[in-house]
Design a protein around this motif. Structure first.
Motif, PDB file in Angstrom:
ATOM      1  N   LEU B 129       0.835  -1.202   0.000  1.00  0.00           N
ATOM      2  CA  LEU B 129       0.000   0.000   0.000  1.00  0.00           C
ATOM      3  C   LEU B 129       0.872   1.256   0.000  1.00  0.00           C
ATOM      4  CD1 LEU B 129      -2.663  -1.142   2.619  1.00  0.00           C
ATOM      5  CD2 LEU B 129      -2.929  -1.006   0.135  1.00  0.00           C
ATOM      6  N   VAL B 132       2.161   1.974  -3.322  1.00  0.00           N
ATOM      7  CA  VAL B 132       1.131   2.529  -4.201  1.00  0.00           C
ATOM      8  C   VAL B 132       1.060   4.036  -3.994  1.00  0.00           C
ATOM      9  CG1 VAL B 132      -1.346   2.614  -4.656  1.00  0.00           C
ATOM     10  CG2 VAL B 132      -0.185   0.413  -4.359  1.00  0.00           C
ATOM     11  N   TYR B 133       1.102   4.463  -2.724  1.00  0.00           N
ATOM     12  CA  TYR B 133       1.063   5.900  -2.450  1.00  0.00           C
ATOM     13  C   TYR B 133       2.261   6.624  -3.042  1.00  0.00           C
ATOM     14  CZ  TYR B 133      -2.912   5.962   0.645  1.00  0.00           C
ATOM     15  OH  TYR B 133      -4.159   5.901   1.132  1.00  0.00           O
ATOM     16  N   GLY B 136       2.671   4.740  -7.117  1.00  0.00           N
ATOM     17  CA  GLY B 136       1.533   4.231  -7.874  1.00  0.00           C
ATOM     18  C   GLY B 136       1.115   5.173  -8.988  1.00  0.00           C
ATOM     19  N   TYR B 150       3.705  -1.313 -10.281  1.00  0.00           N
ATOM     20  CA  TYR B 150       2.976  -2.582 -10.217  1.00  0.00           C
ATOM     21  C   TYR B 150       3.746  -3.634 -10.977  1.00  0.00           C
ATOM     22  CZ  TYR B 150      -0.820   0.304  -8.535  1.00  0.00           C
ATOM     23  OH  TYR B 150      -1.563   1.155  -7.801  1.00  0.00           O
ATOM     24  N   VAL B 229      -1.385  -6.947  -3.744  1.00  0.00           N
ATOM     25  CA  VAL B 229      -1.597  -5.507  -3.784  1.00  0.00           C
ATOM     26  C   VAL B 229      -0.816  -4.846  -4.908  1.00  0.00           C
ATOM     27  CG1 VAL B 229      -1.206  -3.365  -2.503  1.00  0.00           C
ATOM     28  CG2 VAL B 229      -2.151  -5.348  -1.346  1.00  0.00           C
ATOM     29  N   ALA B 320       2.340   4.837   4.799  1.00  0.00           N
ATOM     30  CA  ALA B 320       1.053   4.170   4.990  1.00  0.00           C
ATOM     31  C   ALA B 320       0.224   4.941   6.017  1.00  0.00           C
ATOM     32  CB  ALA B 320       1.278   2.731   5.444  1.00  0.00           C
ATOM     33  N   SER B 324      -3.241   7.013   5.232  1.00  0.00           N
ATOM     34  CA  SER B 324      -4.495   6.646   5.873  1.00  0.00           C
ATOM     35  C   SER B 324      -5.198   7.853   6.481  1.00  0.00           C
ATOM     36  CB  SER B 324      -4.225   5.603   6.955  1.00  0.00           C
ATOM     37  OG  SER B 324      -3.684   6.230   8.103  1.00  0.00           O
ATOM     38  N   GLU B 522      -8.914  -3.062  -0.205  1.00  0.00           N
ATOM     39  CA  GLU B 522      -7.945  -2.662  -1.226  1.00  0.00           C
ATOM     40  C   GLU B 522      -8.422  -3.121  -2.598  1.00  0.00           C
ATOM     41  OE1 GLU B 522      -4.654  -2.511  -3.861  1.00  0.00           O
ATOM     42  OE2 GLU B 522      -5.662  -4.373  -3.238  1.00  0.00           O
ATOM     43  N   THR B 526     -10.095   1.153  -2.355  1.00  0.00           N
ATOM     44  CA  THR B 526      -9.940   2.211  -1.374  1.00  0.00           C
ATOM     45  C   THR B 526      -8.633   2.024  -0.618  1.00  0.00           C
ATOM     46  OG1 THR B 526     -12.260   1.762  -1.040  1.00  0.00           O
ATOM     47  CG2 THR B 526     -11.307   3.609   0.190  1.00  0.00           C
ATOM     48  N   THR B 527      -7.557   2.524  -1.192  1.00  0.00           N
ATOM     49  CA  THR B 527      -6.243   2.314  -0.594  1.00  0.00           C
ATOM     50  C   THR B 527      -6.152   2.919   0.806  1.00  0.00           C
ATOM     51  OG1 THR B 527      -5.413   2.558  -2.825  1.00  0.00           O
ATOM     52  CG2 THR B 527      -3.785   2.470  -1.081  1.00  0.00           C
ATOM     53  N   ALA B 531      -5.049   1.025   4.193  1.00  0.00           N
ATOM     54  CA  ALA B 531      -3.867   1.437   4.951  1.00  0.00           C
ATOM     55  C   ALA B 531      -4.241   1.706   6.405  1.00  0.00           C
ATOM     56  CB  ALA B 531      -3.250   2.680   4.325  1.00  0.00           C
TER      57      ALA B 531
END
Ligand SMILES: Nc1ncnc2c1ncn2[C@@H]1O[C@H](COP(=O)(O)OP(=O)(O)OP(=O)(O)O)[C@@H](O)[C@H]1O
Ligand SMILES: [Mg+2]
Lengths: 356, 565
Positions: B129, B132-133, B136, B150, B229, B320, B324, B522, B526-527, B531
């Protein structure tokens, strides 16, 4: 008198290895018996078989007339003390000593009283509330002893109880354990590889070697009349002189001939070993016609404290050597020194002969 | 003297005491339990691989189709590729980090040590996650990397984070046991620093290095959360199992992929056992512990290195955490707690977190009791060698089995209509049982080690005093082993909180766990909420661990006054 403990034809094998081979032994009630022998000879194995902790492969054990051979330890009657104490570290000294009493459903007051009594008996009257880690090694061993005696077992088993302690403590505990055992009259078996310990404490000593019993006897018997060359060698110091049995009362060693006690177990003409303890070699006031006189020269003189150990070379036969213990007095009086020449005698009644 | 023939010798049969009987019954029961929770599910999995969708026996057909379908077989190659690359990165990194912790003068050593452990408290999807932030499609630093995060690169970075503490712990143990005398001897002989390193340090850590490499390899190959993920279109074995089972409902092919996944894990485990057996105690009782002396250049280098690694770990965790708390990444960066309103993202809301707590507590209590009593029975039962060998084997088996494979086996075994235990299916009970089984080996080993360290004759003494053995267990053995018992309980709690792979197949709508909910959230895109849920898990398991450390320090000290001299 009937035997308290009868061990018959006991064998113990670990795979192909025979740790005990057909051992038989009797112990009378109230006796203090020591198992003595070199490391790995099977002393612990025999003790643990008697306790049922590591059962024998074959053979029988009777305790007080009851066949206990196949019984698990919990159904036998013994108390045990290990070299490393095995005290429960998280219980106080009092709880350790009372451990076996609690499960016997005795009143709490009675247990406390008995524990106090036991602690007083081993000389630790005020240590009840302490934890084992707060005691010295010697004190811990006394607690272990009190714990083993708490349930008044008929047989007390001690596996090298003193060997983890330093020399002074060991000496003191030797006397204390012996005195306690006498007072309680509890039949006791102690394993040790320390001959001095065995000689001073035991009523009878069982000398073992390679999983077999070599000799059973009182300390005096073991020391004075060792049944085998192994016992003679293992207990105390001993001179061994290789020779031939000429007649049943004569041994020829090199150019010398020695008188010895009558030998009916040995074949005349065979190779033998003549033995004598260093302290039995006579030097002073030898009569003119003394038996087994040997002219010697002092090759070495080692100071050992109370006496000197002398290495002697036979003057007429340089290959024969023996050691003798000379007291300090003797050395002073006779002016003995390295290179001194003198005559010694090997009293025939102190000489023993073994097959080579 | 009589000349009777010697009596024929019969081999003695020892009668059993009540203690002996009790313990043997206990051991047989333990074998039964372990068969039920470990061996039979695996057997069910194995059998399933030879059946078609309708349950007919088809021999090797599934395996043949597996190996002749490039798309499937490719995942196996991908798994190996990722695992190999991660191993090559993590092992040297953890070696250097552990070297810094044990052999250099590091300012704030405890802090560095603590930071290196953080990933253990997180579900494996957390680093995914965070990446990804960061990188991503809408990541801060998307421009920094050429292609997409990815896939291969993302998996590798996240796996490095996830495996790092496991490898570091092994290396610290291997390097901490050094004998200063060896180094003094090398110095006295005038060996150069480089030579000392290659002739003393490295050989001393050899077994640690091998062990760390095998552990990393296994962790990567069996992990499910990260590839899920951040894997994108890059398929690996663990995600294939999931896709076959959940996506295509093709259980037989899922079982085949599971067996393919089991093979390398089991092999790595076997190799490790063989290697460790060769290890002789390098540290003798007379060894002199090595206390590092300050050395400016070296210490500076290692402080810089550790700072860099720690910063990386903290960055991932921090990302993370920050993610969040953000309203709408990356357009509206104002802070909010809205992402922690889990009810808006998943039907269960916070309930899945409480399920996790319940499940972790249940696993810790039941698992610790089973593992400790089991290890005790196995150590202290007299005789009964064959059964004890079987227990040992069954206790080691779970270590070699990837969680997702065990979970799949549970479906086949416990969901079978003719299994009287199938009432457990879809309860929280099966999640507890599965997690206990999954982590059985480490608990069993910890308990066994602790039991081996206490005096072997306590049981002899209590037998001679006619005290039943279970009483000695309660009054002496268990209290002495209390620290190890706590260790096992905490280990189980933390792992139960974070595990995803073994329970992903086993939850029912009302028994969903937080880690699984995070995966689902996820998946739904909704990441931020995923997180947030991961972070709640991290905080919970880290807090429990901190409590444990405090208890160890203060409470145990008071309870166990007897340890003081
Ligand atoms: N469990 C076992 N497996 C295999 N061999 C054993 C086992 N226990 C003891 N032995 C062997 O049996 C022999 C006798 O062992 P035992 O422990 O009785 O010796 P000991 O006389 O007590 O020696 P020590 O003075 O060293 O304690 C030794 O050679 C030992 O190696
Ligand atoms: Mg012994």
């Amino acid at each position: 008198m009937t035997n308290y403990l009868e061990v018959r034809d006991l064998s113990k094998r670990f795979g192909d290895f025979t740790a005990l081979g057909n051992v038989s032994l009797d112990v009378t009630e109230g006796e203090f018996v020591c198992f003595l022998g070199p490391s790995g000879c099977g002393k612990t194995t025999l003790l643990r078989a008697i306790a049922g902790l590591d059962p024998q492969t074959s053979g029988t054990i009777r305790q007080k007339g009851r066949d206990v051979s196949a019984l698990p330890p919990a159904q036998r009657d013994f108390g045990i003390v290990f070299q490393s104490y095995a005290l429960f570290p998280n219980l106080t000294v009092a709880d350790n000593v009372g451990y076996g009493l609690v499960s016997r459903r005795q009143a709490r007051g009675a247990i406390a009283k008995r524990v106090e009594e036991l602690l007083a008996m081993v000389g630790l009257p005020d240590s009840g509330p302490k934890y084992p880690a707060q005691l010295s090694g010697g004190q811990q061993q006394r607690v272990a002893l009190a714990r083993a005696l708490a349930t008044s077992p008929g047989l007390l088993l001690l596996d090298e109880p003193l060997s983890a302690l330093d020399a002074r403590v060991r000496l003191r505990l030797r006397h204390e354990i012996k005195a306690l055992q006498r007072r309680l009259g509890v039949t006791t078996i102690m394993v040790t590889h320390d001959q001095e310990e065995a000689l001073t404490m035991a009523d009878r000593i069982v000398v073992m070697n390679h999983g077999a019993i070599e000799q059973v006897g009182s300390p005096q018997e073991i020391y004075r009349r060792p049944a085998t060359a192994f016992v003679a060698d293992f207990v105390g110091s001993m001179n061994f002189l290789a020779g031939t049995l000429e007649t049943s009362e004569r041994v020829k060693i090199g150019g010398l001939v020695f008188a010895c006690p009558m030998q009916d177990g040995l074949v005349v003409g065979t190779k033998v070993r003549l033995s004598i303890r260093p302290e039995d070699v006579r030097v002073r006031d030898l009569p003119a016609d003394v038996a087994n006189r040997v002219p010697v020269e002092v090759a070495e003189l080692d100071f050992v404290g109370a006496f000197c150990r002398a290495s002697l070379k036979v003057r007429t036969d340089g290959d024969v050597a023996l050691v003798a213990d000379f007291s300090s007095n003797l050395i002073r009086d006779l002016g003995v020194d390295i290179g001194s020449r003198l005559d010694v005698a090997l009293p025939p009644d102190r000489v023993r002969v073994y097959a080579a | 003297m009589s000349l009777a023939a010697p009596t024929p010798k019969t081999v003695l049969r020892i009668s059993l005491s009540r203690d002996d009987l009790l313990m043997r019954v206990g051991l047989v029961a333990l074998v039964g339990v372990l068969l039920l929770i470990v061996a039979l599910p695996l057997w069910a999995l194995l059998a399933k691989g030879f059946e078609d969708r309708d349950g007919r026996y088809v021999g090797l057909a599934n395996y043949i189709s597996y190996f002749s379908t490039p798309a499937l077989f490719n995942s196996a190659l991908n798994s190996f590729h990722v695992a190999a690359v991660c191993t090559v990165i993590v092992v040297p990194m953890s070696f250097l980090y552990a070297y810094a912790l044990t052999r250099t003068v590091l300012p704030g050593k405890w802090l560095f040590q603590g930071i290196s452990l953080i990933p253990i408290f997180a579900p494996s999807l957390l680093p995914g996650l965070a990446l990804v932030y960061l990188f991503g499609n809408q990541g801060f630093f998307k421009g920094l990397i050429g292609g997409s995060i990815y896939g291969f690169d993302g998996i590798v970075i996240a796996q490095v984070f996830y495996c790092f503490p496991h490898a570091t712990m092994i290396m610290v143990t291997a390097l901490a046991t050094a004998d200063a005398r060896l180094y003094e001897a090398a110095d006295a002989l005038g060996a150069s620093k480089i030579r000392v390193f290659f002739t003393v340090t490295l050989p001393g850590a050899k077994y640690g290095l091998i062990s760390a490499a095998l552990v990393v390899f296994t962790l990567v190959i069996t992990d499910f959360g990260i590839a899920k993920v951040i894997g994108g279109n890059f398929n690996v074995l663990a995600t294939d199992v999931y896709k076959q089972v959940i996506g295509q409902q093709n259980f037989s092919m899922g079982a085949v992929v599971g067996m393919v996944l089991l093979a390398p894990a089991a092999l790595a485990f076997l190799v490790d056992r063989l290697v460790q057996r060769k290890q002789v105690a390098l540290l003798t009782a007379r060894a002199v512990p090595l206390i590092p002396k300050p050395k400016f250049g070296r210490d500076l280098f290692f402080t810089a290195f550790c700072t860099l690694v720690s910063a990386g770990i903290l960055a991932i965790l921090g990302m993370a955490a920050w993610g969040s708390l953000i309203k709408y990444w990356p357009y509206n960066l104002s802070l909010t707690l809205a992402n922690y309103e889990f009810a808006n993202f998943d039907a269960n809301g916070w309930e899945s977190y409480f399920n996790s707590l319940r499940m972790a507590a249940g696993t810790a209590i039941i698992g610790t009791a089973l593992m400790f009593v089991g290890a005790w029975l196995n150590e202290k039962t007299r005789g009964f060698g064959v059964i004890r060998g079987i227990v040992q084997l069954l206790a080691f088996l779970p270590m070699a089995v990837p969680g997702i494979v065990l979970g799949l086996g549970y479906i086949f075994f416990f969901n079978a209509p003719n299994n009287p235990l199938n009432f457990l299916y879809a309860t929280i009970g099966i999640l507890v049982i599965n997690t206990v089984a999954h982590f059985y080996t480490v608990g069993h080993l910890t308990a066994t080690t602790a039991l081996k360290q206490i005096h072997p004759e306590f049981e002899s003494v209590s037998a001679s005093l006619k005290v039943p053995i279970w009483k000695t267990f309660g009054r002496v053995t268990a209290p002495i082993c209390l620290p190890a018992i706590l260790d096992i309980a905490i280990y189980l709690f933390v792992n139960a909180m974070t595990t995803v792979s073994s329970v992903i197949f086993l939850y029912a709508p009302d028994t969903k766990l937080a880690s699984v909910a995070a995966v689902n959230i996820e998946e739904a895109g909704t990441t931020a909420a995923a997180a947030a849920l991961c972070l709640v898990i991290v905080i919970t398991s880290a807090a429990v661990k901190a409590l444990h450390l405090l208890a160890d320090r203060f409470l145990l000290g008071r309870l166990q006054a007897w340890r003081r001299r």
